[in-house]
Structures are given as structure tokens and as C-alpha cells.
Design a protein around this motif. Structure first.
Motif, PDB file in Angstrom:
ATOM      1  N   GLY A 288     128.366-115.471 -60.946  1.00 49.79           N
ATOM      2  CA  GLY A 288     128.038-116.768 -61.525  1.00 49.79           C
ATOM      3  C   GLY A 288     127.304-117.720 -60.604  1.00 49.79           C
ATOM      4  O   GLY A 288     127.363-118.932 -60.796  1.00 49.79           O
TER       5      GLY A 288
ATOM      6  N   SER B 180     124.663-120.139 -58.813  1.00 50.91           N
ATOM      7  CA  SER B 180     123.743-121.093 -59.439  1.00 50.91           C
ATOM      8  C   SER B 180     122.403-121.195 -58.733  1.00 50.91           C
ATOM      9  O   SER B 180     121.562-122.016 -59.108  1.00 50.91           O
ATOM     10  CB  SER B 180     124.398-122.472 -59.487  1.00 50.91           C
TER      11      SER B 180
ATOM     12  N   ASN C 220     126.126-116.387 -65.994  1.00 49.01           N
ATOM     13  CA  ASN C 220     125.369-117.271 -66.872  1.00 49.01           C
ATOM     14  C   ASN C 220     124.501-116.440 -67.815  1.00 49.01           C
ATOM     15  O   ASN C 220     123.835-115.498 -67.400  1.00 49.01           O
ATOM     16  CB  ASN C 220     124.499-118.187 -66.009  1.00 49.01           C
TER      17      ASN C 220
ATOM     18  N   CYS D 284     128.939-121.732 -70.522  1.00 52.76           N
ATOM     19  CA  CYS D 284     128.577-122.787 -69.583  1.00 52.76           C
ATOM     20  C   CYS D 284     129.293-122.505 -68.270  1.00 52.76           C
ATOM     21  O   CYS D 284     130.271-121.760 -68.236  1.00 52.76           O
ATOM     22  CB  CYS D 284     128.950-124.177 -70.111  1.00 52.76           C
ATOM     23  N   ALA D 285     128.777-123.084 -67.210  1.00 52.21           N
ATOM     24  CA  ALA D 285     129.344-122.830 -65.882  1.00 52.21           C
ATOM     25  C   ALA D 285     130.688-123.522 -65.731  1.00 52.21           C
ATOM     26  O   ALA D 285     130.823-124.715 -66.017  1.00 52.21           O
ATOM     27  CB  ALA D 285     128.376-123.323 -64.813  1.00 52.21           C
TER      28      ALA D 285
END
Length: 233
Positions: free
Chosen positions: A9, A11, A58, A82-83
Motif C-alpha cells: 500500500g 503511496s 491501492n 481508500c488508503a
């Protein structure tokens, strides 16, 4: 059955400017032409077939993941709506796996570590799965023997020995200062916290329900309406 979930996950904020939101560090081919995600997947292939390896990340990474891991079945990509934090990622994966194999055992693995040699990793993971199967109420965590008083890692303090290489956990410790880390290293009682785990699917769901009932209710709802990337109702 045993199942493995890779958490990917990221970013894209680390290793900037190489890493970007559209291509986080675990997808960068920085290691002999391979990405950390590719290496994580290949390690698990030594233990499980691709059909029982899953990735949670994601949803925007679906195409990049497919290009990086063509062996991964499309239905094994768990797209987070969503994160959120690790507990939510683990909980969502557990709820989705419970739909497929409610009596199964799952492992949680990272997508951003280099671990060698692979055969020792597989032996350790196999032992973790077997421990979770023998002790259905247990939550198994994998510790790393520390090589230095590192202040950037969390630590796990081992307790009573259960079997060779398996101990009860006395405490989890957050990242310590230097002096405390040196004490941990000298004591021989602590491992680095790897962030990898094994447990019965039903067990971790029940623990989330007990400790975080609102989170549990939300995850159950998301899982009930989950759609694979690229599909529609």
C-alpha cells in the motif's frame, strides 16, 4: 488451506523522486532488474501456488501490478477503496479470504523487504503456518534476530519457549532510543519486528471484532460489496 497476502500500500512518498504516487518504491525495478514486489512474490512461490497468493493495495495500481506479476490471478488483487492503516488492510484481506476459505490460515507479508536466502524464509513461514494451525487462537508474529541496536525498528520481546524457534510474546516495543536498543541487543531477549504474521482467518477477524467493533463492522460491509478492479455490479 494456507494463503499469503502481500501488503503493497505504499503511496510513493519514499525514494522520491524515483518513487511517485503512480509508481511507489515496491514497483521500482532497482534490484537486478527486479522490483521489491516481484521479489516478495517469488519468495512466496517457494511455498504456495500463485492461486493462494494475494495482493492488497491501492486500486490505482492494478495495471502496474498486473504487468509486474502476470502470474497473479486477477481475482487475487484486493483493491483498497481508500488508503487506511495496516489494521484495515489486514482486516479487509481477512474478510475477503473468509468468503473463499473460512477455515483457512493466512499470512501477512511485506512488499518492501529484501530477505535471503529464500529457502530459510520459506522454512520459517512454514513453521509459522503450522504453529497457527496447531494453536487456532494464536496470532503468530515473525521476529528477526537483531544484528545491531537499530533505532528505526520496533522490537518483540520473547517469552516462554513453546517449541524450537517458537516463543510466546511478552511485549511489543516501539522504536527505542539508542541506549534502550543497546540494552535490547545485549539481553538476547528481543527480535526486530518484521511486520509479518500468520493466523487463522477466523481468529484475526474475531480479534478485530472484539478490539475494534466499529472497524469490524465497516470492513464486513466493504467485503460484502467488494468488486474486483475493472468489474461492475
Amino acid at each position: 488451506m494456507w494463503h499469503a497476502v502481500i501488503m503493497a500500500g505504499g503511496s510513493g512518498t519514499r525514494l522520491w523522486p524515483l518513487s511517485r504516487p503512480a509508481r511507489p518504491k515496491q514497483l521500482l525495478r532497482l534490484f537486478e532488474g527486479q522490483s521489491l514486489l516481484r521479489r516478495s512474490f517469488d519468495r512466496l512461490i517457494g511455498l504456495l501456488p500463485p492461486e493462494r497468493i494475494y495482493l492488497i493495495a491501492n486500486g490505482n495500481y492494478a495495471e502496474a501490478v498486473q504487468a509486474e506479476l502476470p502470474e497473479l490471478p486477477a481475482g487475487n488483487f484486493m483493491a483498497e477503496p481508500c488508503a487506511r492503516d495496516t489494521a484495515n488492510a489486514v482486516g479487509l484481506a481477512a474478510h475477503l479470504l473468509a468468503q473463499r476459505d473460512p477455515t483457512g490460515t493466512m499470512g501477512i507479508f511485506t512488499a518492501d523487504q529484501i530477505i535471503e536466502p529464500t529457502h530459510l524464509f520459506c522454512d520459517t513461514v512454514r513453521q509459522g503456518f503450522e504453529t497457527a494451525d496447531r494453536h487456532p487462537d494464536a496470532l503468530v508474529t515473525f521476529g528477526i534476530v537483531p544484528r545491531s541496536p537499530h533505532t528505526g525498528y520496533g522490537y518483540v520481546r520473547k517469552g516462554r519457549r513453546l517449541t524450537d524457534g517458537v516463543h510466546e510474546v511478552l511485549q511489543f516495543k516501539e522504536k527505542p532510543d539508542r541506549a534502550t536498543a543497546e540494552q535490547y541487543l545485549a539481553s538476547g531477549e528481543y527480535y526486530w519486528n518484521s511486520g509479518m504474521f500468520a493466523w487463522r482467518i477466523a481468529t484475526v477477524i474475531e480479534q478485530i471484532r472484539k478490539l475494534h467493533p466499529e472497524t469490524h463492522a465497516g470492513l464486513r460491509e466493504v467485503a460484502a460489496h467488494f468488486r474486483e478492479p475493472g468489474t461492475s455490479e
